[in-house]
Design an enzyme around this catalytic site. Sequence first.
Site, PDB file in Angstrom:
ATOM      1  N   ASN A 110       0.876  -1.168   0.000  1.00  0.00           N
ATOM      2  CA  ASN A 110       0.000   0.000   0.000  1.00  0.00           C
ATOM      3  C   ASN A 110       0.913   1.218   0.000  1.00  0.00           C
ATOM      4  OD1 ASN A 110      -1.774   2.044   0.515  1.00  0.00           O
ATOM      5  ND2 ASN A 110      -2.664   1.136   2.365  1.00  0.00           N
ATOM      6  N   ARG A 153      -2.557  -2.106  -3.412  1.00  0.00           N
ATOM      7  CA  ARG A 153      -3.759  -1.302  -3.200  1.00  0.00           C
ATOM      8  C   ARG A 153      -3.678  -0.107  -4.145  1.00  0.00           C
ATOM      9  NH1 ARG A 153      -5.372   2.811   1.586  1.00  0.00           N
ATOM     10  NH2 ARG A 153      -7.494   3.130   0.886  1.00  0.00           N
ATOM     11  N   GLU A 176      -8.327  -5.239   4.987  1.00  0.00           N
ATOM     12  CA  GLU A 176      -8.238  -4.917   3.564  1.00  0.00           C
ATOM     13  C   GLU A 176      -7.088  -5.656   2.886  1.00  0.00           C
ATOM     14  OE1 GLU A 176      -8.596  -0.868   5.190  1.00  0.00           O
ATOM     15  OE2 GLU A 176      -9.323  -0.331   3.211  1.00  0.00           O
TER      16      GLU A 176
END
Length: 404
Positions: free
Chosen positions: A7, A91, A385
């Site tokens: 991310n 992500r 997530e």
Amino acid sequence: MKIIVLNCGSSSIKYQLFEMETTEVLAKGVAEKIGLHGSFIKHERNDGIQVKIEGEILDHQAGIEYILGILKSEKYGSIKDFNEIDAVGHRVVHGAEAFKGSEFITEDVIKEMEKCIDLAPLHNPPNLKGIYAMQVLLPDVPQVGAFDTAFHQTMPAHAYMYAIPYSLYKKYGLRRYGFHGSSHRYVSARAAEILKKDISKLRIITCHLGNGASIAAIVGGKSIDTSMGLTPVEGLIMGTRTGDLDVGVLLYIMQKENIDHFNANILVNKHSGMLGITGVSSDMREIETAAAEKNERAILGLDMYYYRIKKYIGSYAAAMGGVDAIVFTGGIGENSPEAREEVCKNMEFLGLEFDNDGNRGKRGKEVIISKPGSKVIAMVVPTNEELVIAKDTEQIVLESLKNK
Ligand code: AMP
């Protein structure tokens, strides 16, 4: 299969290395202050060994190179060779209308992702930097992009359109997209599992309450509405973002305070929300403490915060023709029993019998917080997530191997 999930933010890279057979996180960490003074990496292995490594990290590629080095190191590592990494999941914040699910990254997909930069100029470029870096560092390892917006691509046009000239929607893609998609998807699916019900028959409202916050209406496992819009500034009141705001207010401030587009953007994204109202902090723990000490603006801020969520729950229940479950997640949703209690107060008209005793003291775990027999079930489901991204990556990579 081992999968690393990245991310990449403007000056940070968060990472987790998964063993997919068990979905265990073998190691995780964060590189911070990339390109700034005082860069460092905090790394933690699943046996509890932790290390903080300080040193200059000039850019994202250098940061990922360091991270890979730590993951392979004898002392702190979890792998012996880079060929143990089977895939990388990224992500990606904005996928606009181009991405309705996670995607195997190819040159064409990268081109589409680059087209989305205009819609998320602060977020998509660092996401892409992580992808470019991995293409250089692990060129033979497949990569997958998971988009925050993808889950909400099932919204109908009447929910995603803004009432602006239609030509502007066509010209620039100006519409509501929604974010936190992986989180809303994960907690709604997990809620159905916990309740042992078929998600295709459920109407769920998911409240992701963290520094950024959004709420979604999910019918049969599909998002039909969500509170964030073209950008993550619309909807609920957040740590430093306004949430819903009459555009007239912004125009008025810009004129009276003589501020330009750049500073208006900072005003609504960084100086507003709970920080702007309370003057205390953007951090909910500090605001709750200040309110307990009778700080009036902290009390006002909390009242506004809860009220906004309540209004959205009411409107989504109306939009869905009822609601079966209300799910709380995110740092505040998972850890603040006060916030959950205030939001769920006086919802008996909706069929929600809230369980104050069952809610009190519950932090960071899966728990049902409505009374037995309540028509509407309220519950807490901690989000994950990274696991969603890892699972999507695994599935897409396995499918691509099958088709080879
Ligand atoms: P997130 O962005 O999901 O990490 O959530 C961050 C927010 O969660 C911050 O506003 C924190 O203050 C809040 N938070 C974390 N722990 C607690 C807690 N125990 N009580 C209230 N808020 C919390």
